[in-house]
Design an enzyme around this catalytic site. Structure first.
Site, mmCIF file in Angstrom:
data_model
loop_
_atom_site.group_PDB
_atom_site.id
_atom_site.type_symbol
_atom_site.label_atom_id
_atom_site.label_comp_id
_atom_site.label_asym_id
_atom_site.label_seq_id
_atom_site.Cartn_x
_atom_site.Cartn_y
_atom_site.Cartn_z
ATOM 1 N N LYS A 84 75.929 3.564 37.736
ATOM 2 C CA LYS A 84 75.748 2.141 38.028
ATOM 3 C C LYS A 84 75.510 1.352 36.742
ATOM 4 C CE LYS A 84 70.969 3.090 39.359
ATOM 5 N NZ LYS A 84 70.107 3.474 40.481
ATOM 6 N N ARG B 7 63.191 -0.058 50.060
ATOM 7 C CA ARG B 7 64.164 -0.794 49.266
ATOM 8 C C ARG B 7 65.518 -0.805 49.966
ATOM 9 N NH1 ARG B 7 66.191 0.919 43.214
ATOM 10 N NH2 ARG B 7 67.154 2.567 44.447
ATOM 11 N N TYR C 202 61.823 -18.659 12.762
ATOM 12 C CA TYR C 202 61.448 -19.721 13.705
ATOM 13 C C TYR C 202 59.936 -19.853 13.840
ATOM 14 C CZ TYR C 202 66.177 -20.528 15.459
ATOM 15 O OH TYR C 202 67.489 -20.873 15.582
ATOM 16 N N MET D 109 68.248 -15.060 18.218
ATOM 17 C CA MET D 109 69.310 -14.652 19.142
ATOM 18 C C MET D 109 70.267 -13.650 18.500
ATOM 19 S SD MET D 109 72.156 -17.018 21.046
ATOM 20 C CE MET D 109 70.980 -18.119 21.825
#
Ligand SMILES: *Cc1c(COP(=O)(O)O)cnc(C)c1O
Length: 380
Positions: free
Chosen positions: A54, A153, A275, A321
């Protein structure tokens, strides 16, 4: 999924970034994945072992991992979503069984049948819909039935199992390949919840038509033979995540993540770094900025150092980022330059180490790994 969105999803990974162009390089050792599969098989003593793929093989490439596992004789795969199953079917051909863990969204049954996928049926409604499509196609269709043994679940609740058990013809046209359930606390071998779930699984599966059984994920395999049944479903352990968090990792590491130095500089005392000027130099510092950041899935709170030739290079200031600033003052001047690689995941900093710093789990580190890396598959 329409064709436009399929093309868009495909594009993130199917346009490979060259090693020269990339800011970071992710090396995926398919040989280590195969060795991990063999190690799990050895513990399973003849019980069959699937591969859980998955989230694109836990971020490492479902098609590539499936091909590697197939070479070890693995012919049962699990994905979470129908779209993943359709993509995997295209990639690996018709032979292996592909189970869709989250079941089928209403209205998607015909698409699943056309791709020869096996749904994991989690409710009476899903069971009826699958029976209906089998009837309309005039065929018997395969499926797994999942029961909720105590995780709340996915899977049929005990009352639903009782209801289908007492109704004639419920499974008409359905070939039940497995009755399965999932453990909520398999990575905590000492808790009573595991044995409680195992007993509940026993009780529920006896109400259903006799079929092969499956309960264990990676950690479940390490709970012992009583949890193995007929099929184990490991994911994380194949990818090198420790299935026994309190003990030494019995699996081989699978990935190495290296980032390129984009620039180096020297700053003097008082310089504000990154930053928010979250760090201020209290003396002269040598810095290196690397081309990897939270946009590549490196959590702002994940492990906060990179490694170069055995030397720890701490992050300084905030993770951006697309970049992170390292304090390289401990290295001789000029030792590290533009284009050189530092290591973020590797022998000195495992996936589990990186996760521990971020207050998360190795699974999330792996599935967060970004689409901008150059991916290098080795050991195929
Ligand atoms: C994800 C998942 C697995 C694999 O779990 P790991 O802990 O990664 O081994 C097995 N079964 C089900 C139902 C799952 O959702």
């Amino acid at each position: 999924m329409d064709d436009t969105s399929r093309a868009l999803i495909g594009s993130a990974r199917s346009q490979p970034v060259s090693e020269a162009a990339a800011g970071a390089i992710l090396t995926i050792d398919l040989g280590a994945i195969r060795e991990n599969y063999r190690r799990l098989k050895a513990r399973l003593n003849g019980v069959r072992c699937a591969g859980v793929l998955k989230a694109d093989g836990y971020g490492l490439g479902a098609a590539q991992v499936a091909a590697a596992l197939a070479k070890e004789g693995c012919d049962i795969f699990f994905v979470a979503l129908l779209g993943e199953g359709i993509a995997l079917r295209k990639a690996i051909g018709l032979r292996p069984d592909i189970f869709v863990l989250n079941g089928l969204p209403p209205g998607s049954e015909a698409e699943a049948a056309a791709a020869a996928l096996c749904p994991v049926i989690n409710s009476i409604a899903q069971l009826k819909a699958w029976r209906e499509i089998a009837r309309s196609l005039g065929r018997t269709l395969p499926a797994a039935i999942q029961v909720d043994s105590g995780m709340a679940r996915l899977g049929m609740a005990p009352a639903e199992v009782e209801a289908v058990a007492s109704e004639a013809g419920t499974f008409e046209g359905i070939d039940i390949r497995f009755v399965m359930s999932h453990l909520a606390r398999a990575d905590e071998p000492q808790v009573a919840a595991n044995e409680k779930q195992r007993r509940e699984f026993e009780r529920l599966r006896k109400m259903l038509p006799s079929a092969l059984a499956s309960l264990a994920n990676s950690s479940g395999i390490f709970l012992g033979p009583a949890y193995h049944y007929d099929l184990a479903r490991p994911g994380a352990a194949l990818y090198g995540v420790n299935p026994t968090p309190k003990e030494l990792n019995p699996m081989l590491p699978v990935i190495r993540l290296q980032a390129k130095v984009a620039q180096t500089r020297e700053v003097g005392a008082g310089a504000g770094i990154g930053y928010g000027h979250a760090h201020q130099a209290d003396g002269p510092l040598r810095l290196a900025t690397i081309s990897l950041g939270y946009g590549d899935g490196w959590h702002r709170r994940a492990a906060s150092a990179a490694w170069f030739e055995g030397m720890r290079l701490p992050f300084i200031g905030r993770v951006s980022m697309d970049s992170i600033i390292l304090d390289i003052s401990a290295l001789p001047a000029g030792r590290l330059g533009e284009g050189d690689l530092v290591e973020l995941i590797g022998p000195l900093q495992s996936v589990d180490d990186a996760a521990g710093h971020a207050g998360t789990i190795g699974y999330e580190i792996l599935t967060s790994l970004g689409a901008r890396f150059h991916r290098r598959y080795v050991g195929a």
